[in-house]
Design a protein around this motif. Structure first.
Motif, PDB file in Angstrom:
ATOM      1  N   LEU A  71      26.635  91.226  36.874  1.00  0.00           N
ATOM      2  CA  LEU A  71      28.054  91.191  37.242  1.00  0.00           C
ATOM      3  C   LEU A  71      28.833  90.260  36.324  1.00  0.00           C
ATOM      4  CD1 LEU A  71      30.438  91.755  39.181  1.00  0.00           C
ATOM      5  CD2 LEU A  71      29.613  89.841  40.566  1.00  0.00           C
ATOM      6  N   ARG A  72      28.311  89.072  36.092  1.00  0.00           N
ATOM      7  CA  ARG A  72      29.013  88.098  35.250  1.00  0.00           C
ATOM      8  C   ARG A  72      29.152  88.604  33.823  1.00  0.00           C
ATOM      9  NH1 ARG A  72      24.926  83.957  37.848  1.00  0.00           N
ATOM     10  NH2 ARG A  72      25.959  83.616  39.864  1.00  0.00           N
ATOM     11  N   ALA A  73      28.079  89.189  33.295  1.00  0.00           N
ATOM     12  CA  ALA A  73      28.133  89.710  31.935  1.00  0.00           C
ATOM     13  C   ALA A  73      29.143  90.854  31.832  1.00  0.00           C
ATOM     14  CB  ALA A  73      26.747  90.194  31.507  1.00  0.00           C
ATOM     15  N   SER A  74      29.179  91.712  32.841  1.00  0.00           N
ATOM     16  CA  SER A  74      30.117  92.837  32.836  1.00  0.00           C
ATOM     17  C   SER A  74      31.555  92.349  32.899  1.00  0.00           C
ATOM     18  CB  SER A  74      29.824  93.765  34.022  1.00  0.00           C
ATOM     19  OG  SER A  74      28.509  94.268  33.966  1.00  0.00           O
ATOM     20  N   LEU A  75      31.804  91.323  33.704  1.00  0.00           N
ATOM     21  CA  LEU A  75      33.158  90.783  33.809  1.00  0.00           C
ATOM     22  C   LEU A  75      33.600  90.131  32.504  1.00  0.00           C
ATOM     23  CD1 LEU A  75      33.096  89.258  37.420  1.00  0.00           C
ATOM     24  CD2 LEU A  75      34.188  91.370  36.663  1.00  0.00           C
ATOM     25  N   VAL A  76      32.673  89.451  31.821  1.00  0.00           N
ATOM     26  CA  VAL A  76      33.011  88.836  30.528  1.00  0.00           C
ATOM     27  C   VAL A  76      33.367  89.911  29.506  1.00  0.00           C
ATOM     28  CG1 VAL A  76      32.082  87.524  28.585  1.00  0.00           C
ATOM     29  CG2 VAL A  76      31.666  86.746  30.912  1.00  0.00           C
ATOM     30  N   VAL A  77      32.588  90.989  29.473  1.00  0.00           N
ATOM     31  CA  VAL A  77      32.872  92.088  28.547  1.00  0.00           C
ATOM     32  C   VAL A  77      34.209  92.734  28.877  1.00  0.00           C
ATOM     33  CG1 VAL A  77      32.111  94.364  27.785  1.00  0.00           C
ATOM     34  CG2 VAL A  77      30.446  92.532  28.066  1.00  0.00           C
ATOM     35  N   SER A  78      34.484  92.917  30.165  1.00  0.00           N
ATOM     36  CA  SER A  78      35.756  93.509  30.580  1.00  0.00           C
ATOM     37  C   SER A  78      36.931  92.624  30.187  1.00  0.00           C
ATOM     38  CB  SER A  78      35.756  93.727  32.102  1.00  0.00           C
ATOM     39  OG  SER A  78      34.742  94.623  32.484  1.00  0.00           O
TER      40      SER A  78
END
Length: 386
Positions: A71-78
């Protein structure tokens, strides 16, 4: 409802939700045509309803709890995608930073209202206290930016201590009236104070943090990123850290004790919980985030005035919590987008925004009292919820 029973399916639901939300957010911010904005809003609403009906949102929330690092990695990419896509859109970056500031403020209110049950109608006043703190520190000269921001949160906490006596001694709407009265008194005080600029307000310099001037554009890889990117990154970082803190609180015994205080103070006292202590903790943490959000807002706009922190703004912040789902931080972002972007994109509703907010809140309370993304029941042990 489609069943997302397996972990891979839930992960796919999470990634699909994040990609769809990121694309919708980028499109909504960049659209300048009112008709297209309304169409995009309707499409986003329909998509959200469909995702809820199919169980996609529930599956995504479960996957977020099971795979927090994903989740954290996806939010950073977003977030990186949003920044790159809006790098030359000054107004879009300003709107994105403003949305994140309101999200940070609502995180503080979530700790107070969603966890401890402390109704706070003075959120904008506490934000104003933080904003005026950095404005006064700017007059002193070279005060480090980080110290100014932390001082803004600390001053909001200290001011909140003045209200603790009546807040701790009252419950429900009586405590809410205390914060309501403070909000009105704060506006009257700063409006009448010549030291604080009176109704004309105060101009203040932009934020300088660790030697970096936040009013400068960023040159990276041959691309120019507008200066508001600095505030987007800063506020996004604070939102991420505070969201992590809130998540840890909610999953720990601290969250359980705060829930007990919110649900039944008498029972909490009988079982030995110090109700005043947990209310104090929630009020302190919430006010710190509110003051921090106000400080960032003041330095981003380089101006602060009583009109920026009125009672109507406090009610707008409370309405965000109600729309998103009190106690669930994941509902804050879509609700904030609705409350912040709608008046900016549709100038025709600018003068009637508070009336529209009131009508929307009433509609939500009737149709879906728990909000867009209601807070899930707490799982105390496998198969048992409370």
């Amino acid at each position: 409802m489609y069943k997302f029973g397996t972990v891979p399916r839930r992960i796919a639901a999470l990634l699909t939700t994040i990609v769809a939300a990121t694309g919708a957010l980028s499109a909504v911010i960049e659209i300048n045509n009112e008709a297209l904005f309304i169409l995009a809003l309707l499409v986003a609403t329909a998509g959200t309803w469909l995702a809820h009906r199919t169980g996609l949102l529930v599956a995504a929330e479960l996957a977020a709890k099971e795979k927090p690092n994903l989740l954290r990695a996806s939010l950073v990419v977003s977030a990186a995608f949003l920044i790159v896509s809006l790098r030359e859109d000054t107004f879009g970056l300003l709107m994105l930073a403003t949305v994140l500031i309101y999200v940070l403020a609502c995180f503080g209110l979530t700790i107070q209202m969603g966890f401890a049950g402390l109704t706070n109608f003075g959120a904008a006043a506490f934000m104003g206290a933080g904003g005026y703190t950095v404005a006064m520190l700017a007059r002193l000269g070279d005060v480090p930016g980080l110290i100014s921001l932390m001082s803004a949160g600390a001053v909001s906490v200290v001011i909140g201590f003045v209200l603790l006596a009546p807040v701790l001694r009252t419950r429900g709407h009586y405590a809410a009236l205390t914060t309501l009265a403070f909000s009105v008194m704060f506006t009257v005080f700063v409006d009448a104070s010549d030291v604080l600029g009176g109704p004309q307000g105060i101009k203040l310099p932009g934020l300088i943090l660790f030697g970096w001037d936040f009013s400068r554009d960023i040159q990276l890889g041959g691309y120019t990123f507008g200066s508001y990117v600095n505030y987007v990154i800063l506020t996004g970082g604070f939102v991420g850290l505070s969201g992590l803190l809130i998540g840890l609180m909610n999953r720990s015994w601290i969250g359980v004790w705060l829930d007990v205080v919110r649900l039944d103070e008498t029972a909490a006292s009988i079982f030995g919980l110090r109700v005043w202590y947990w209310k104090l903790l929630a009020f302190t943490l919430g006010n710190f985030l509110l003051g921090l959000a106000g400080a960032i807002y003041a330095q981003m706009t380089a101006f602060i005035a009583p009109a920026n922190f009125q009672l109507g703004d406090s009610l707008a912040i409370v309405s965000i919590l109600i729309l998103g789902g009190v106690g669930n931080i994941w509902g804050i972002l879509p609700a904030t987008l609705l409350v912040v972007l709608l008046p900016e994109k549709l100038q025709i509703v600018q003068e009637y925004r508070f009336l529209i907010f009131a009508l929307v809140v009433i509609f939500v309370l009737i149709v879906r009292p728990s909000g867009i993304l209601p807070r899930r029941m707490r799982r105390l042990q496998e198969g048992v919820t409370a």
